[in-house]
Each structure stands twice: as structure tokens, then as C-alpha cells.
Scaffold this active site. Structure first.
Site, mmCIF file in Angstrom:
data_model
loop_
_atom_site.group_PDB
_atom_site.id
_atom_site.type_symbol
_atom_site.label_atom_id
_atom_site.label_comp_id
_atom_site.label_asym_id
_atom_site.label_seq_id
_atom_site.Cartn_x
_atom_site.Cartn_y
_atom_site.Cartn_z
ATOM 1 N NE ARG A 260 -0.237 -0.383 4.909
ATOM 2 C CZ ARG A 260 -0.084 0.458 6.192
ATOM 3 N NH1 ARG A 260 0.674 1.876 5.587
ATOM 4 N NH2 ARG A 260 1.143 0.031 7.032
ATOM 5 C CG HIS A 264 -3.407 0.815 8.812
ATOM 6 N ND1 HIS A 264 -3.466 -0.153 8.203
ATOM 7 C CD2 HIS A 264 -4.041 0.793 9.739
ATOM 8 C CE1 HIS A 264 -4.093 -1.244 8.666
ATOM 9 N NE2 HIS A 264 -4.869 -0.375 9.943
ATOM 10 C CE1 TYR A 274 3.711 1.448 8.437
ATOM 11 C CE2 TYR A 274 3.742 3.545 9.737
ATOM 12 C CZ TYR A 274 2.928 1.949 8.485
ATOM 13 O OH TYR A 274 1.626 2.840 8.210
#
Length: 361
Positions: A260, A264, A274
Site C-alpha cells: 500500500r 494504513h 516504519y
């Protein structure tokens, strides 16, 4: 001995790829039998959905949408799998899988109402086989096992299909769902969209398994890992799984290796904390739209003019749908109470009367 057995199992799960990053066919034997019109329609849906994602992010930032989980990068995983289904198949999506719902028949304005938290966004049209997007991670896997078993008992030649992310495979519901479906050979397809990070946790910290597809072995069902950026690989695997299911051969677990490009969700997630820029750039080269576009252009089936036409169509549809959603009657507290129970318990009946009085003023 035990280590040898584990390695033997893991080494059998090689990633299936048919269309590589350059838009070249690398596995002629497995190229899906799709007509030129079907190929163009699949591309149209992918382009349309990429624009829908971009506009939805913008609308969210403007405060005109609520909860939203970006989908860019996962179009092949989502739409090629759905393209292999039939209208009578039952769809049980996760919260990132609104595009499949839309292409299965959910009006776009209702998808926006779902994002805004309005109950009408979850009122699936009567002629559409689907449940609303599941927010609880992995819960749709148990529901899918039940729906699939129900279809089998009714003798329907259809399948129940569900999606979750890599993090969903760490939930108990995941294992219970695939195990139950396996026992009863229920016609189910379980798709795991492995985008590498469950919210912010790398897949390597989710499980020690080399692949997620191999988790099918413990449940005694078929498992396959595919290149989730490859429309042909995803379509072929899903088509194969559907044929097995309706022929009474039981469920299949499909792991799509995808990515993606956005966060999120739009609810405060920052992927730069991250994920590295190098990793993002690496996956940008694998963009499912780019490789499929290259393939279609090599066959003289797609052009910049056709793509621009789809982009303008998507923008116009989105503009009209968000207007319709914003004009829809506002949800009231009494709507919320009324939709909770068929017969209200005494304490909610009291609250219902209280809020009716407030709303009438």
C-alpha cells in the site's frame, strides 16, 4: 528431522508470477483466457479506483469523509481477484476493500456514507450478495466460513470470498475460519493481502512462517502465494480457487504479495516512521497499473486518450456521489437506537423517547 519437514513444506510455496514488472509475460501456460474487452475493462477499473483513492484522501483531508483506508498499490490484488468472481458470489470485505464492494454493486454514494459513519452506508442493496466492510481484524474469516457452508447446504454454485491483511493472519478468527471451512469443504476463498505491514508492524514480526500461504497446510486446505502486483497471477489464482470451490473441492487460501503506497488509514498513521524511502521507491517500480498498462499498450489495447477518459469519468462520478452523500438526511441518535434491536429493551426505549423529544424541537 523436524527442521527438514518444515523446510520441505516452505519451499513448495513459490510466488506465482505471470506478468513481470516490465509488462512482459513470463509464464505463457497460465495466462488467463480474457478477451480484449475484458482486459480493457479490468484496466478501466484499476485506473478508476486509483483516482477514487486519490480523491477520497483529498475529501478526507477536507473533512468531507470520515474513516478511510487508502488502496493505491493494491488494485491488482483487489480488483483482479474480484474480476474472477460472479455476481452470485458472496463478498465479505475488510475495511480496505470498499473498491470490491463498489464493483460488486454498491452505489458510490453509499460507500461515502459508510466512510462518514452513516447507517445507510451499511445497507447493502437487496440484489447484491455482500456484507458491509468488517472493522474487527479477521472477524470476516469466520463469517465467510459460515456463509460458504450455508451456500453449500443450499446447493448454490457460488462461493464466499473474503479479504484480510497480513496482520489478520495473527488473529484467532483467521485460523478458526479456515479450519472450519476446510472441515466442511465449504466453497470459500480466503485472500490475504500481504502488504508487508500490519498498520506499522513488519510481517516478519507477525509470524515466523516463511510465507502466509503455507498456513493453509495446517487447516488441510489448498494455499498459494502470488505476485499481488500482477493482475494475471491474481486473476488466475482466484479463478482456479473458484472452480475448485464450486466443484466441491473445498476452500483455498491465497496470499497476494502487494504494497500500500499510502498510510494504513487516514486516522493519524505516519508510514515514514516504519517504512524507508528506499522501500517505497522499490515498490513504486512494481506498480500494478504501470506494468498492466505496458502490457496493454504492447497489444495496442490501451492509450493515453482512453486513460484520460476514464480519469475524467471517475472524477465526475465522485463529484456527484459526494454531493449525494452530503445531501442525504443526517443520521440522528434515534436512528442509531432504532437500528440496534428489533425490539428495544426498556432502558433504550426510555432513551428513544427522550431523544425523540429533543429531536422534535
Amino acid at each position: 528431522m523436524l527442521k527438514h519437514v518444515l523446510e520441505t513444506v516452505e519451499n513448495q510455496f513459490e510466488m506465482l508470477q505471470i506478468l513481470n514488472e516490465e509488462g512482459k509475460i513470463v509464464n505463457e501456460d497460465l495466462v488467463p483466457d480474457l478477451s480484449d474487452d475484458e482486459l480493457k475493462e479490468l484496466m478501466r477499473r484499476m485506473v478508476y479506483t486509483r483516482i477514487l483513492d486519490q480523491r477520497s484522501i483529498a475529501l478526507n483531508r477536507q473533512g468531507r469523509l470520515g474513516f478511510y483506508a487508502p488502496t493505491a498499490g493494491q488494485e491488482a490484488s483487489q480488483l483482479a481477484s474480484h474480476f474472477a468472481l460472479e455476481k452470485e458470489d458472496f463478498l465479505l470485505p475488510g475495511y480496505r476493500d470498499v473498491p470490491q464492494l463498489i464493483w460488486h454493486g454498491l452505489p458510490l454514494y453509499q460507500a461515502f456514507l459508510f466512510s462518514k459513519g452513516h447507517f445507510h452506508g451499511n445497507q447493502i442493496p437487496e440484489d447484491m450478495n455482500a456484507l458491509p466492510p468488517q472493522i474487527i481484524i479477521g472477524a470476516q474469516y469466520i463469517q465467510t466460513a459460515g456463509v460458504a457452508l450455508g451456500m453449500k447446504k443450499r446447493g448454490k454454485k457460488a462461493v464466499a470470498v473474503t479479504y484480510t491483511g497480513d496482520g489478520g493472519t495473527s488473529q484467532g478468527d483467521f485460523y478458526e475460519g479456515i479450519n472450519f471451512a476446510g472441515v466442511y469443504k465449504a466453497p470459500a476463498i480466503f485472500i490475504v493481502q500481504n502488504n508487508g505491514f500490519a498498520i506499522s508492524v513488519p510481517r516478519e514480526l507477525q509470524t515466523n512462517a516463511k510465507t502466509l500461504a503455507q498456513k493453509a497446510v495446517a487447516a488441510g486446505i489448498e494455499g498459494i502465494q502470488v505476485d499481488g502486483m500482477d493482475v494475471f497471477a491474481v486473476y488466475a489464482a482466484t479463478k482456479h480457487a473458484r472452480e475448485r470451490a464450486i466443484n466441491g473441492e473445498g476452500p483455498t487460501l491465497i496470499e497476494t504479495i502487494t504494497y500500500r503506497y499510502g498510510p494504513h488509514t487516514m486516522s493519524g498513521d505516519d508510514p515514514t516512521r516504519y517504512r524507508s524511502e528506499e522501500l517505497d521507491n522499490e515498490w513504486a517500480k512494481k506498480d500494478p497499473l504501470i506494468r498492466f498498462r505496458k502490457y496493454l499498450e504492447s497489444k495496442n489495447l490501451w492509450s493515453e486518450e482512453e486513460e484520460n477518459k476514464v480519469i475524467e469519468e471517475a472524477k465526475e462520478d465522485i463529484k456527484n456521489a459526494i454531493k449525494q452523500a452530503e445531501k442525504y438526511p443526517k443520521q440522528k441518535v434515534t436512528d442509531l437506537i432504532a437500528n440496534m434491536f428489533e425490539e428495544l429493551p426498556s432502558h433504550l426505549a426510555e432513551q428513544m423517547e427522550e431523544y425523540k423529544a429533543k429531536e422534535s424541537k
